[in-house]
Design a protein around this motif. Sequence first.
Motif, short mmCIF file in Angstrom:
data_model
loop_
_atom_site.label_atom_id
_atom_site.label_comp_id
_atom_site.label_asym_id
_atom_site.label_seq_id
_atom_site.Cartn_x
_atom_site.Cartn_y
_atom_site.Cartn_z
N SER A 151 0.94 -1.10 0.08
CA SER A 151 0.07 -0.06 0.12
C SER A 151 1.01 1.22 -0.18
CB SER A 151 -0.92 0.06 1.15
OG SER A 151 -0.13 0.43 2.37
N ARG A 152 2.30 1.10 0.16
CA ARG A 152 2.96 2.49 0.20
C ARG A 152 3.29 2.90 -1.13
NH1 ARG A 152 7.46 -0.68 3.96
NH2 ARG A 152 6.08 -1.28 5.65
N ARG A 153 2.78 2.22 -2.08
CA ARG A 153 2.99 2.74 -3.39
C ARG A 153 2.02 4.14 -3.74
NH1 ARG A 153 1.85 -2.34 -7.05
NH2 ARG A 153 0.54 -2.78 -5.39
N VAL A 154 1.23 4.32 -2.71
CA VAL A 154 0.35 5.26 -2.69
C VAL A 154 0.30 5.89 -1.62
CG1 VAL A 154 -1.16 4.59 -4.72
CG2 VAL A 154 -1.94 4.20 -2.27
N ASN A 155 0.17 7.51 -1.52
CA ASN A 155 0.07 8.38 -0.40
C ASN A 155 -1.16 8.50 0.06
OD1 ASN A 155 3.02 9.46 -0.42
ND2 ASN A 155 2.35 10.19 -2.34
N ASP A 156 -2.10 8.11 -0.71
CA ASP A 156 -3.56 8.06 -0.30
C ASP A 156 -4.41 6.81 -0.46
OD1 ASP A 156 -6.12 9.16 1.00
OD2 ASP A 156 -6.32 10.61 -0.63
N PRO A 157 -4.07 5.68 0.52
CA PRO A 157 -4.72 4.51 0.06
C PRO A 157 -6.08 4.46 0.51
CG PRO A 157 -3.05 4.53 1.98
CD PRO A 157 -2.99 5.72 1.36
N MET A 158 -6.49 5.63 1.36
CA MET A 158 -7.70 5.79 1.93
C MET A 158 -8.73 6.36 0.82
SD MET A 158 -7.45 4.42 4.82
CE MET A 158 -6.26 3.43 4.23
N SER A 159 -8.32 6.56 -0.50
CA SER A 159 -9.09 7.29 -1.38
C SER A 159 -10.06 6.20 -1.84
CB SER A 159 -8.08 7.83 -2.47
OG SER A 159 -9.14 8.06 -3.47
N GLY A 160 -11.26 6.74 -2.10
CA GLY A 160 -12.09 5.79 -3.00
C GLY A 160 -12.48 6.10 -4.35
N PHE A 161 -11.38 6.88 -4.81
CA PHE A 161 -11.72 7.70 -6.17
C PHE A 161 -10.27 7.21 -7.12
CE2 PHE A 161 -12.27 12.14 -8.16
CZ PHE A 161 -12.78 11.68 -9.32
N TYR A 162 -10.52 6.18 -8.07
CA TYR A 162 -9.42 5.83 -8.66
C TYR A 162 -10.04 5.07 -10.18
CZ TYR A 162 -10.91 1.31 -6.52
OH TYR A 162 -11.84 0.21 -6.05
N ALA A 163 -9.01 4.61 -10.91
CA ALA A 163 -9.14 3.95 -12.24
C ALA A 163 -8.12 2.89 -12.30
CB ALA A 163 -9.30 4.74 -13.45
N PHE A 164 -8.41 1.71 -13.11
CA PHE A 164 -7.39 0.81 -13.31
C PHE A 164 -7.78 -0.14 -14.40
CE2 PHE A 164 -10.64 -0.97 -10.58
CZ PHE A 164 -11.07 -2.40 -11.01
N ARG A 165 -6.61 -0.78 -14.71
CA ARG A 165 -6.69 -1.90 -15.85
C ARG A 165 -7.65 -3.01 -15.28
NH1 ARG A 165 -3.77 -0.22 -20.09
NH2 ARG A 165 -1.76 1.09 -19.30
N LYS A 166 -8.43 -3.53 -15.88
CA LYS A 166 -9.28 -4.64 -15.48
C LYS A 166 -8.60 -6.08 -15.36
CE LYS A 166 -13.39 -6.33 -17.18
NZ LYS A 166 -14.88 -6.27 -17.63
N GLU A 167 -7.57 -6.27 -16.43
CA GLU A 167 -6.67 -7.36 -16.20
C GLU A 167 -5.85 -7.60 -15.12
OE1 GLU A 167 -6.39 -4.92 -19.16
OE2 GLU A 167 -4.19 -5.32 -19.15
N GLY A 168 -5.49 -6.37 -14.43
CA GLY A 168 -5.02 -6.50 -12.89
C GLY A 168 -5.67 -7.30 -11.86
N ILE A 169 -7.08 -7.36 -12.10
CA ILE A 169 -7.76 -8.21 -11.03
C ILE A 169 -8.42 -9.58 -11.45
CG2 ILE A 169 -8.41 -6.32 -9.50
CD1 ILE A 169 -11.12 -6.13 -10.90
N ALA A 170 -8.01 -9.70 -12.83
CA ALA A 170 -8.51 -11.14 -13.33
C ALA A 170 -8.13 -12.28 -12.56
CB ALA A 170 -7.88 -11.12 -14.82
N GLY A 171 -8.76 -13.21 -12.27
CA GLY A 171 -8.50 -14.39 -11.44
C GLY A 171 -8.27 -14.09 -9.82
N VAL A 172 -8.39 -12.69 -9.32
CA VAL A 172 -8.16 -12.46 -7.97
C VAL A 172 -9.48 -12.30 -7.42
CG1 VAL A 172 -7.45 -10.51 -6.52
CG2 VAL A 172 -6.18 -10.89 -8.75
N GLU A 173 -9.36 -13.02 -6.19
CA GLU A 173 -10.62 -13.38 -5.40
C GLU A 173 -10.61 -11.87 -4.59
OE1 GLU A 173 -13.06 -15.85 -2.21
OE2 GLU A 173 -11.11 -16.43 -2.86
#
Length: 358
Positions: A151-173
Amino acid sequence: MNKDISIIVPTYNEADAVTPLVERLHKVLSSHSYEIVFVDDDSRDGTADRIRALADRYPVKVFVRKDKRGLATAVVDGLPYAEGRIIGVMDADLQHPPEIMPDLIKAIEDGADFAVASRYVKGGGWREKDFLRGVISKGATFICHLFLPSSRRVNDPMSGFYAFRKEGIAGVELRPRGYKILLEMLVMGHFSKVTEVPFIFESRRLGQSKLNARQQTEYLKHIFSLMRRSGELLRFIKFCLVGGSGVVVNEGLLWLLTEFGGLYYLVSSAISIETSIITNYTLNDFFTFSDRRKGGLLNFLKRLGKFNLISMVGLALNWGVLAFLTSTFDMHYLVANLFGIAVAILWNYLANLWWTWK
Ligand code: GDD
Ligand code: MN
């Protein structure tokens, strides 16, 4: 069908906010192929009907959950309805300015895997800073940075505002609880390039916040659950096992050097302590923190130096707790020492995770 971008928005009693939210998002996203997926937990104020009324003019859909409540799980349950390869997540209540969403999407299009709208980078912040909420937010951030190194990769891990590539959670529970869906995705997902975009967290003008004290305990449980599922708890157990091996080395060498080496026991002890620090370090480097070690002899020795320093402080802490508990509470020294050991282990572990294998 086949939108490029899906914005998932959890709602609970946000009837007054959804129309301006959709209008403002459309203004900035109309050049993209996008959709908005609302996940409503059966709001009693007609939120879902207001959204349905927008569906003939805007690319919106709403999925109503009748059996569940919760921000984070709502976002997860929205995923199967999201067609886009890029997923955005934001609140409905306009505290997350919709005009920032294109910046997040741009960051992804420019090569990031995960982009966070952050209050804690230059240009970001709070419209009106409530002192208590600020402290809670910083405290919660510190806790997750401490126990969940990814989580140290971001300064604001409490944010609920973000975007990501869907592949990143493929197969992740994903099994979040409480509010911190970003943290769940960031820690459990496979994202290599993570970036932040500044934003000002607006004050709530419409409706009411659903955040309450229960969410704070939920948060701590979520952190623990993430430690378990991401392997950080296992790392701590490995660290304790290595520590146990160090006790054997320390005792064994103390005995050997004193009985057969003819050394004065305090001299043997100094040698045994340092030897066990070195064996502990080496085992931890190849076993406990193998995924976090950088190659090269110089790096290896630098880490050894750090580990040594931290262990010395650990010894002082152990000794201090022992002295304090025996003198102040009249505790038996063997019992007091157990507390000392516990404090020292925790210190050694967290300090090494923070500094030696950062
Ligand atoms: N479906 C669903 N179910 N949505 C919910 C629920 C729920 O049980 N609880 C809250 N939401 C929705 C709200 O309707 C709103 O759109 C969004 O989630 C945020 O809820 P708020 O109650 O307004 O949260 P907040 O303002 O206290 O917290 C926000 O700020 C944090 C940063 O400090 C959230 O965005 C957090 O995600 C963010 O981390
Ligand atoms: Mn809010």
